[in-house]
Write a protein that holds these residues in place. Structure first.
Motif, PDB file in Angstrom:
ATOM      1  N   GLU A 141       6.541  -0.695 -11.927  1.00 43.14           N
ATOM      2  CA  GLU A 141       7.982  -0.322 -11.838  1.00 43.14           C
ATOM      3  C   GLU A 141       8.552  -0.368 -10.893  1.00 43.14           C
ATOM      4  O   GLU A 141       9.363   0.129 -10.013  1.00 43.14           O
ATOM      5  N   GLU A 142       7.600   1.231 -10.538  1.00 52.80           N
ATOM      6  CA  GLU A 142       8.455   1.863  -9.384  1.00 52.80           C
ATOM      7  C   GLU A 142       7.658   1.322  -8.115  1.00 52.80           C
ATOM      8  O   GLU A 142       8.745   1.123  -6.963  1.00 52.80           O
ATOM      9  N   THR A 143       6.459   1.126  -7.753  1.00 47.07           N
ATOM     10  CA  THR A 143       6.099   0.007  -6.873  1.00 47.07           C
ATOM     11  C   THR A 143       7.020  -0.942  -6.810  1.00 47.07           C
ATOM     12  O   THR A 143       7.074  -1.445  -5.726  1.00 47.07           O
ATOM     13  N   LYS A 144       6.656  -2.135  -8.133  1.00 48.24           N
ATOM     14  CA  LYS A 144       8.260  -3.324  -7.745  1.00 48.24           C
ATOM     15  C   LYS A 144       9.224  -2.777  -6.849  1.00 48.24           C
ATOM     16  O   LYS A 144      10.029  -3.557  -6.233  1.00 48.24           O
ATOM     17  N   ARG A 145      10.024  -1.265  -7.905  1.00 44.01           N
ATOM     18  CA  ARG A 145      11.383  -1.039  -6.998  1.00 44.01           C
ATOM     19  C   ARG A 145      10.928  -0.965  -5.633  1.00 44.01           C
ATOM     20  O   ARG A 145      12.253  -1.103  -5.064  1.00 44.01           O
ATOM     21  N   LEU A 146       9.946   0.191  -5.252  1.00 43.60           N
ATOM     22  CA  LEU A 146      10.357  -0.145  -3.345  1.00 43.60           C
ATOM     23  C   LEU A 146      10.177  -1.376  -3.108  1.00 43.60           C
ATOM     24  O   LEU A 146      10.487  -1.569  -1.559  1.00 43.60           O
ATOM     25  N   LEU A 147       8.678  -1.806  -3.730  1.00 44.40           N
ATOM     26  CA  LEU A 147       8.769  -3.112  -3.202  1.00 44.40           C
ATOM     27  C   LEU A 147      10.113  -4.117  -2.890  1.00 44.40           C
ATOM     28  O   LEU A 147      10.852  -4.931  -1.649  1.00 44.40           O
ATOM     29  N   LYS A 148      10.761  -4.740  -3.281  1.00 44.39           N
ATOM     30  CA  LYS A 148      12.504  -4.804  -3.904  1.00 44.39           C
ATOM     31  C   LYS A 148      13.260  -4.976  -2.674  1.00 44.39           C
ATOM     32  O   LYS A 148      13.998  -5.753  -1.892  1.00 44.39           O
ATOM     33  N   GLU A 149      13.266  -2.892  -2.595  1.00 45.47           N
ATOM     34  CA  GLU A 149      14.220  -2.447  -1.807  1.00 45.47           C
ATOM     35  C   GLU A 149      14.092  -2.826   0.109  1.00 45.47           C
ATOM     36  O   GLU A 149      14.406  -2.961   0.612  1.00 45.47           O
ATOM     37  N   ARG A 150      12.017  -3.059   0.330  1.00 44.23           N
ATOM     38  CA  ARG A 150      12.025  -3.607   1.728  1.00 44.23           C
ATOM     39  C   ARG A 150      11.792  -4.589   2.060  1.00 44.23           C
ATOM     40  O   ARG A 150      11.462  -4.904   3.479  1.00 44.23           O
ATOM     41  N   LEU A 151      11.329  -5.264   0.864  1.00 46.18           N
ATOM     42  CA  LEU A 151      10.386  -6.216   1.509  1.00 46.18           C
ATOM     43  C   LEU A 151      11.487  -7.597   1.978  1.00 46.18           C
ATOM     44  O   LEU A 151      11.394  -8.139   2.577  1.00 46.18           O
ATOM     45  N   ARG A 152      12.517  -6.888   0.877  1.00 49.71           N
ATOM     46  CA  ARG A 152      13.610  -8.704   1.709  1.00 49.71           C
ATOM     47  C   ARG A 152      13.700 -10.372   1.545  1.00 49.71           C
ATOM     48  O   ARG A 152      13.618 -11.318   2.518  1.00 49.71           O
ATOM     49  N   LEU A 153      12.120 -10.089   0.467  1.00 46.34           N
ATOM     50  CA  LEU A 153      12.458 -11.148   0.093  1.00 46.34           C
ATOM     51  C   LEU A 153      13.248 -12.396  -0.569  1.00 46.34           C
ATOM     52  O   LEU A 153      13.477 -11.748  -1.661  1.00 46.34           O
TER      53      LEU A 153
ATOM     54  N   ARG B 296       0.855  -1.336   0.025  1.00 49.17           N
ATOM     55  CA  ARG B 296      -0.090  -0.285   0.202  1.00 49.17           C
ATOM     56  C   ARG B 296       0.760   1.356   0.324  1.00 49.17           C
ATOM     57  O   ARG B 296       0.435   2.264  -0.659  1.00 49.17           O
ATOM     58  N   GLN B 297       1.669   1.219   0.732  1.00 47.04           N
ATOM     59  CA  GLN B 297       2.530   2.688   0.916  1.00 47.04           C
ATOM     60  C   GLN B 297       3.174   2.289  -0.099  1.00 47.04           C
ATOM     61  O   GLN B 297       4.019   3.882  -1.116  1.00 47.04           O
ATOM     62  N   ALA B 298       3.937   1.341  -0.976  1.00 50.03           N
ATOM     63  CA  ALA B 298       5.099   1.481  -2.166  1.00 50.03           C
ATOM     64  C   ALA B 298       3.299   2.294  -3.412  1.00 50.03           C
ATOM     65  O   ALA B 298       4.159   3.369  -4.267  1.00 50.03           O
ATOM     66  N   LEU B 299       2.694   1.663  -2.978  1.00 43.75           N
ATOM     67  CA  LEU B 299       1.583   2.228  -4.192  1.00 43.75           C
ATOM     68  C   LEU B 299       1.287   3.210  -4.175  1.00 43.75           C
ATOM     69  O   LEU B 299       1.360   4.467  -5.078  1.00 43.75           O
ATOM     70  N   SER B 300       1.275   4.011  -3.643  1.00 41.11           N
ATOM     71  CA  SER B 300       0.630   5.576  -3.073  1.00 41.11           C
ATOM     72  C   SER B 300       1.952   6.292  -3.426  1.00 41.11           C
ATOM     73  O   SER B 300       2.255   7.688  -4.115  1.00 41.11           O
ATOM     74  N   GLU B 301       3.250   5.687  -2.360  1.00 37.76           N
ATOM     75  CA  GLU B 301       4.560   6.349  -3.012  1.00 37.76           C
ATOM     76  C   GLU B 301       4.790   6.543  -4.773  1.00 37.76           C
ATOM     77  O   GLU B 301       5.277   7.954  -5.670  1.00 37.76           O
ATOM     78  N   ALA B 302       4.585   5.216  -5.525  1.00 34.43           N
ATOM     79  CA  ALA B 302       4.746   5.541  -7.394  1.00 34.43           C
ATOM     80  C   ALA B 302       3.530   6.366  -7.781  1.00 34.43           C
ATOM     81  O   ALA B 302       3.956   7.297  -8.366  1.00 34.43           O
TER      82      ALA B 302
END
Length: 301
Positions: A256-268, A201-207
């Motif tokens: 793409e921006e949502t994906k980038r932010l999630l990759k930084e934060r989720l550490r999956l 939700r946060q990543a989508l909002s920022e994107a």
């Protein structure tokens, strides 16, 4: 060689038992074009349709003539799809007026996410979610276009909520996210989903915040105001094709921006992240529609 035959044979080898008589083949192609038009030529060049038809014929089957293949093809629907793929405004208006409006009626048999699914289908058919382009290019005319669109829509419905059911719509973006069909061990994926919701939700909002103002306005007009791509073109003073490209670019930028932010934060782990991102991409239209709607509701308070 006759004009239609010349175009047709560039792609039709091995696809149907072709008549040995060139005159007969040309006659069959003329009939196919006539059936496709049905009084609605849309300004589409006949040879463009013949070429389109040739590329979508099924592989030849023993004993099945080209005449039989053509007889079983929904030629008028295939002609409409061809015109839409080639960005003919009148054809797109016809698709939305008849087929997509009927889709809305069909979806209302359930309390499912009607508006969101309809918008997602519109994007898949006319713009596309991948570099392959509009989903309509895969329609081959073997079934009616309306039935084919229903199948596309059915795959976008939340799990367990087919058109004959009585499911209720997701109340928010988070509920929509809960319905995303992930691949993998259930317990593991459920854990990922639960701890990823807030981050998503946060990543989508920022994107969305990072978009240019005209891109946000374009997305809001499409998802919330339900403007067609033709109407979007009028809104921005461009043609329908340009509006479609700008809409696709805005949507891809958000993804793409949502994906980038999630990759930084989720550490999956890589495999987990790929599953999560694939689910986000396939459900992005529903998520954007709901999220932009929530923002508008908050702005009105």
């Amino acid at each position: 060689m006759k004009p239609f035959t010349l175009v047709f044979l560039q792609h039709a080898k091995g696809r149907g038992d072709l008549p040995a008589d060139g005159e007969e083949l040309e006659r069959l192609l003329e009939q196919a074009v006539g059936r496709g038009r049905q009084g609605r030529p849309f300004g589409l060049d006949d040879k463009v349709f013949v070429d389109y038809l040739a590329q979508r014929l099924p592989l030849a089957k023993e004993g099945v003539t080209l005449a039989q293949v053509f007889a079983d093809t929904h030629m008028e629907d295939l002609y409409l799809a061809c015109a839409c793929v080639h960005k003919v405004p009148e054809a797109i208006a016809t698709l939305e007026k008849h087929h997509l409006s009927e889709l809305r009626t069909w979806l209302k048999q359930t309390n499912s996410v009607v508006d969101e699914v309809c918008q997602s289908v519109r994007i898949q058919l006319l713009v596309g979610l991948t570099p392959a382009g509009p989903r309509l290019v895969t329609y081959r005319g073997s079934s009616s276009l309306q039935h084919w669109i229903h199948v596309v829509a059915s795959r976008l419905l939340p799990p367990g909520k087919p058109p004959s059911g009585n499911g209720s719509p997701p109340a928010s973006l988070l509920n929509a996210l809960e319905n995303i069909p992930f691949q993998g061990p259930d317990s593991e994926i459920e854990l990922i989903k639960r701890r990823s919701m807030d981050a998503f939700r946060q990543a989508l909002s920022e994107a969305l915040d990072g978009l240019l103002e005209d891109q946000r306005r374009l997305l809001r007009s499409y998802y919330i105001d339900h403007l067609t791509t033709i109407e979007l073109g009028r809104l921005i003073g461009k043609d329908q094709s340009t509006a479609s490209r700008k809409l696709a670019l805005a949507r891809e930028t958000v993804y793409e921006e949502t994906k980038r932010l999630l990759k930084e934060r989720l550490r999956l782990a890589s495999k987990e992240f790929d599953s999560f991102v694939a689910a986000i991409q396939s459900n992005l239209d529903v998520s954007l529609s709901q999220f932009l709607g929530e923002r508008d509701d908050e702005d009105e308070k």
